[in-house]
Design a protein around this motif. Structure first.
Motif, mmCIF file in Angstrom:
data_model
loop_
_atom_site.group_PDB
_atom_site.id
_atom_site.type_symbol
_atom_site.label_atom_id
_atom_site.label_comp_id
_atom_site.label_asym_id
_atom_site.label_seq_id
_atom_site.Cartn_x
_atom_site.Cartn_y
_atom_site.Cartn_z
ATOM 1 N N GLY A 1 41.615 -6.451 -59.195
ATOM 2 C CA GLY A 1 40.627 -5.523 -59.731
ATOM 3 C C GLY A 1 41.223 -4.340 -60.462
ATOM 4 N N CYS A 2 42.542 -4.401 -60.767
ATOM 5 C CA CYS A 2 43.211 -3.272 -61.432
ATOM 6 C C CYS A 2 42.904 -3.298 -62.925
ATOM 7 N N TRP B 1 35.708 -8.251 -60.065
ATOM 8 C CA TRP B 1 35.568 -8.832 -58.727
ATOM 9 C C TRP B 1 34.479 -9.893 -58.714
ATOM 10 N N GLU C 1 35.251 -2.748 -62.893
ATOM 11 C CA GLU C 1 35.843 -3.212 -61.642
ATOM 12 C C GLU C 1 34.923 -4.208 -60.950
ATOM 13 N N SER D 1 33.966 2.518 -65.734
ATOM 14 C CA SER D 1 35.084 2.101 -64.889
ATOM 15 C C SER D 1 34.587 1.321 -63.678
ATOM 16 N N ASP E 1 39.666 -5.427 -69.124
ATOM 17 C CA ASP E 1 40.251 -6.341 -68.159
ATOM 18 C C ASP E 1 41.626 -6.787 -68.640
#
Length: 291
Positions: free
Chosen positions: A193-194, A178, A174, A170, A18
């Motif tokens: 969320g990148c 979120w 994500e 991955s 993150d």
């Protein structure tokens, strides 16, 4: 806090993490702060094509140590990065050391102690447990195909266990970012969320930041979407640009500050800014705009 997950198998290696930084606003009013770059950073730093460091805990101490390690390696390429970091005895910072040489290796440094692992993670233990709850079985393709310029499949290969693990991790990271949206005191998160992904790339065989691009799926916002651009030479890092609001963020390895907000009016202007100010060669997807 943080969550960075790493893997080093026989077929591939990667890290996913993150970008959110905990800060004093949490204690004052449970505020994650404005999305202006101040509260996000690149927690996975690719130092060379064969070495990347993930960091957690005391961000300033860990970030400074990684920057110093980069300089030390430039002066002495034979330096052992795991031993070097462990010798600094930074007890309030943890590290993942990913080596992509003839043998793929992952080392976990926690509280000054070192262990080698195939799967490893550092960061918030509560978020790690939540991550495990969100982690799903792989449900993607069983094969990947190489296609020539005429669209003909010239080679097919089964998706390896490591590639499956990368997809699963991955997706779970994500989902976790979120899932943290709206919490009073989130400790894991990412801009839209990148999450940051690095992997030993199939073509180059070197550690690279990955790209992503998303177009709007809603008729009431036809010009929406964002793109995550990657620079893997000469200066490494990523850039995130949003069409709506003409807003971007540049996260360069070892940069100060770690994340810089951009108000470039076009994607091309954003790419030019990253090149002129940070020496980054951002590449990736767009929306038909040449850059």
């Amino acid at each position: 806090m943080t969550l960075v997950v790493g893997y080093a198998g026989t077929d591939n290696c990667f890290m996913v993490g993150d970008t959110l930084l905990s800060h004093e606003h949490f204690a004052l009013k449970g505020d994650v702060g404005p999305v202006n770059g101040e509260f996000h950073s690149l927690k996975i730093q690719i130092l060379t094509s064969e070495l990347a460091i993930g960091l957690a805990g005391n961000f300033d101490a860990a970030y400074s140590a990684v920057a110093a390690l980069k300089l030390a390696i430039s002066a002495d390429p034979t330096l052992h990065p795991t031993e070097w970091l462990a010798s600094k005895n930074i007890l309030d910072a943890d590290f993942l050391v990913l080596k992509n040489g003839a043998k793929k290796e992952l080392f976990v440094i926690e509280s000054g102690n070192v262990r080698q692992a195939v799967n490893g993670h550092i960061g918030d233990p509560e978020e790690w447990n939540r991550f495990l709850q969100l982690k799903k079985d792989y449900n993607g393709a069983s094969e990947r195909h190489t296609i020539d310029e005429n669209g003909k499949v010239v080679r097919s290969n089964p998706v390896t266990s490591g590639e499956k693990e990368f997809a699963v991790v991955s997706d779970a990271m994500e989902a976790l970012c979120w899932d943290c949206v709206g919490r009073k005191e989130p400790t894991v998160g990412a801009i839209s969320g990148c999450v940051v992904r690095i992997v030993d790339a199939r073509i180059s065989g070197q550690l690279e930041y990955l790209q992503a691009v998303e177009a709007s799926h809603f008729p009431w916002e036809p010009s929406g979407g964002f793109t995550v651009l990657a620079s893997n030479e000469p200066e490494r890092g990523i850039g995130i640009y949003f069409r709506v609001g003409q807003r971007g963020f540049i996260l360069s390895v070892g940069a100060q500050p770690p994340c810089v907000a951009s108000t470039a009016e076009t994607l091309k202007a954003f790419v030019d800014e990253a090149r002129s100010n940070f020496g980054m060669k951002l590449t990736g997807g767009g929306w038909g705009e040449a850059f």
